[in-house]
Write a protein that holds these residues in place. Structure first.
Motif, mmCIF file in Angstrom:
data_model
loop_
_atom_site.group_PDB
_atom_site.id
_atom_site.type_symbol
_atom_site.label_atom_id
_atom_site.label_comp_id
_atom_site.label_asym_id
_atom_site.label_seq_id
_atom_site.Cartn_x
_atom_site.Cartn_y
_atom_site.Cartn_z
ATOM 1 N N ALA A 139 4.110 5.828 -5.379
ATOM 2 C CA ALA A 139 4.557 5.606 -7.136
ATOM 3 C C ALA A 139 3.359 6.340 -7.104
ATOM 4 O O ALA A 139 3.099 7.628 -8.308
ATOM 5 C CB ALA A 139 3.571 4.469 -7.393
ATOM 6 N N ALA A 140 2.518 6.637 -6.957
ATOM 7 C CA ALA A 140 1.052 7.525 -7.166
ATOM 8 C C ALA A 140 0.960 9.461 -7.213
ATOM 9 O O ALA A 140 0.906 10.067 -7.991
ATOM 10 C CB ALA A 140 -0.656 7.026 -6.864
ATOM 11 N N THR A 141 1.768 9.734 -6.278
ATOM 12 C CA THR A 141 1.594 10.751 -5.588
ATOM 13 C C THR A 141 3.535 11.306 -6.435
ATOM 14 O O THR A 141 3.287 12.288 -6.644
ATOM 15 C CB THR A 141 2.081 10.993 -4.404
ATOM 16 O OG1 THR A 141 3.074 10.467 -3.783
ATOM 17 C CG2 THR A 141 0.432 10.650 -3.447
ATOM 18 N N ALA B 166 0.602 8.549 7.358
ATOM 19 C CA ALA B 166 1.344 7.770 6.087
ATOM 20 C C ALA B 166 1.883 8.177 5.668
ATOM 21 O O ALA B 166 2.936 7.579 4.414
ATOM 22 C CB ALA B 166 -0.244 8.342 5.369
ATOM 23 N N MET B 167 2.702 9.600 5.539
ATOM 24 C CA MET B 167 4.327 9.599 4.808
ATOM 25 C C MET B 167 5.457 8.812 5.739
ATOM 26 O O MET B 167 6.420 8.964 5.016
ATOM 27 C CB MET B 167 3.934 11.363 4.935
ATOM 28 C CG MET B 167 3.292 12.307 3.846
ATOM 29 S SD MET B 167 3.815 11.360 2.279
ATOM 30 C CE MET B 167 5.814 11.777 1.928
ATOM 31 N N ALA C 258 -3.506 6.464 -1.912
ATOM 32 C CA ALA C 258 -3.459 7.379 -0.022
ATOM 33 C C ALA C 258 -4.306 7.025 0.983
ATOM 34 O O ALA C 258 -4.679 6.511 1.866
ATOM 35 C CB ALA C 258 -3.349 8.951 -0.405
ATOM 36 N N GLU C 259 -5.824 6.639 0.534
ATOM 37 C CA GLU C 259 -6.999 7.038 1.251
ATOM 38 C C GLU C 259 -6.123 4.869 1.909
ATOM 39 O O GLU C 259 -6.849 4.501 2.672
ATOM 40 C CB GLU C 259 -8.152 6.963 0.231
ATOM 41 C CG GLU C 259 -9.367 6.523 1.278
ATOM 42 C CD GLU C 259 -9.481 6.544 2.092
ATOM 43 O OE1 GLU C 259 -10.133 6.291 3.636
ATOM 44 O OE2 GLU C 259 -9.055 8.430 2.746
ATOM 45 N N ALA D 111 0.527 -1.282 0.171
ATOM 46 C CA ALA D 111 0.006 -0.055 -0.188
ATOM 47 C C ALA D 111 1.165 1.485 0.091
ATOM 48 O O ALA D 111 0.375 2.110 -1.004
ATOM 49 C CB ALA D 111 -0.976 -0.228 1.508
ATOM 50 N N ALA D 112 1.890 1.180 0.786
ATOM 51 C CA ALA D 112 2.889 1.963 0.774
ATOM 52 C C ALA D 112 3.385 2.484 -0.414
ATOM 53 O O ALA D 112 4.090 3.626 -0.845
ATOM 54 C CB ALA D 112 4.005 2.177 1.731
#
Length: 373
Positions: A159-161, A196-197, A183-184, A153-154
């Motif tokens: 990759a998306a951000t 999260a970060m 992120a969700e 998930a991380a």
């Protein structure tokens, strides 16, 4: 001639973000270079000066903190300001310092022992490091999620951000929506969404650094050095691989860096790879070894943890002195990483063929005379 380790590792950069790294390679010899409102910072002195003397806007668009804030609601380590930022870093220091690494080391060793299994057969190092990174992120955030699930998930969230603040040849429609969804999914695995970060950083830097460093060590046959002083070799390989090669930041005030004017609002691309002199076998600048982890208030709090993880991995692999069978770069990862990195211990020497048992020779029968016609 380019050493085997460096040549192979360069391919990882070119597969992950070819446009960006072609630009950085072409401008490497310019200490500071302005392209419109973007300033490339390559030289170790300029890099250090930006991180220690230039006020930075931690929530600006196209920066790590700004992107994270818009995707996760803010109040994260990467976008906090002033006293709040310093307080969060102090809390992390206990978790990421020597005591925290010592507490996590038994779990790391169990994961490595289970995956490597004495290297009696070829082993893909990436799944082992993914579980190790996920277990570390779970311990740092208090998550009870499966370590591999948390790590994946991380990875997807990073990759998306990353695509939101790195240049690309073509636009990416729907990228912001996919980044928010990723992120969700990560936040749902964490007790406190504000972590999260922290999870993203712990997982992705580990996945970017450890397999590449181990492959470099194997290709250059540095296992004797790993057996003698794994921590020192770990620090050197982290400089050479520069897991977070570019730090996107923004200037919060006018400044001057090595005689170059920086204007408020300028986008800064701090090239940690070049500041660390990762392209050199022996760094010429005294700040190069520290550069991959930043300077001053912008020093990465996980630097010691990263060195401890890599030192343990190298120490675990060193008795087997494995070689690299094959590697595959991961073109979709946020940081230059391997999709797979297969190592194998040297093949055992084949036993010599058994000699046939000695037998007493059988005397030949005398030749019979020919039959008379």
């Amino acid at each position: 001639m380019t050493p085997t380790g460096r040549r192979a590792d360069r391919a990882v950069y070119l597969r992950s973000h070819p446009l960006l790294f072609a630009l950085l390679a072409a401008t490497r010899h310019r200490p500071v270079l302005r392209i419109g409102r973007t300033v490339l910072v390559h030289h170790p002195d300029a890099y250090r000066e930006v991180l220690t003397r230039v006020p930075l806007d931690r929530t600006a668009e196209h920066t790590t903190g700004g992107t994270a804030a818009r995707l996760t609601g803010g109040n994260l380590l990467f976008d906090q300001q002033g006293a709040e930022h310093r307080s969060a870093r102090r809390e992390l220091a206990a978790l990421l310092g020597p005591a925290g690494a010592a507490a996590l080391e038994p779990d790391w060793q169990r994961i490595l022992d289970r995956h490597l299994a004495g290297l009696t057969a070829p082993v893909d190092l990436v799944p082992a490091v993914r579980e190790l990174a996920g277990a570390t992120a779970a311990a740092l955030t208090g998550s009870d999620a499966d370590p591999v699930r948390l790590a994946r998930a991380a990875e997807r969230a990073a990759a998306a951000t990353a695509r939101a603040h790195l240049p690309a040849l073509l636009p990416r429609p729907g990228g912001a929506r996919r980044a928010r969804a990723a992120a969700e999914r990560l936040r749902l695995l964490l007790p406190d969404p504000r972590d999260a970060m922290l999870a993203v950083a712990a997982v992705n830097t580990t996945l970017a650094a450890l397999p590449r460093a181990a492959a470099w060590c194997a290709r250059e046959q540095l296992w004797d050095r790993a057996r003698e002083d794994a921590p020192a070799l770990a620090a050197e390989l982290l400089r050479r691989t520069a897991a977070s090669p570019v730090l996107p930041r923004a200037a919060a005030a006018d400044a001057t860096v090595l005689g170059h004017r920086i204007r408020r609002g300028d986008r800064l691309l701090l090239v940690a790879r070049h500041a660390a002199e990762a392209h050199r076998d022996a760094p010429a600048h005294p700040h190069a070894v520290r550069a991959p982890f930043g300077f001053g208030p912008h020093t990465c709090p996980g630097a010691g943890l990263a060195r401890a993880q890599l030192a343990l991995l190298l120490g675990t692999l060193a008795p087997h002195a494995p070689r690299v069978l094959r590697t595959a770069p991961h073109p979709g990862s946020a940081l230059p990483s391997y999709r797979s990195c297969v190592l194998a211990a040297p093949a055992a020497k084949a036993p010599a063929p058994a000699r046939p048992a000695t037998t007493r020779p059988v005397p030949a029968r005398p030749e019979e005379p020919p039959c008379p016609r």
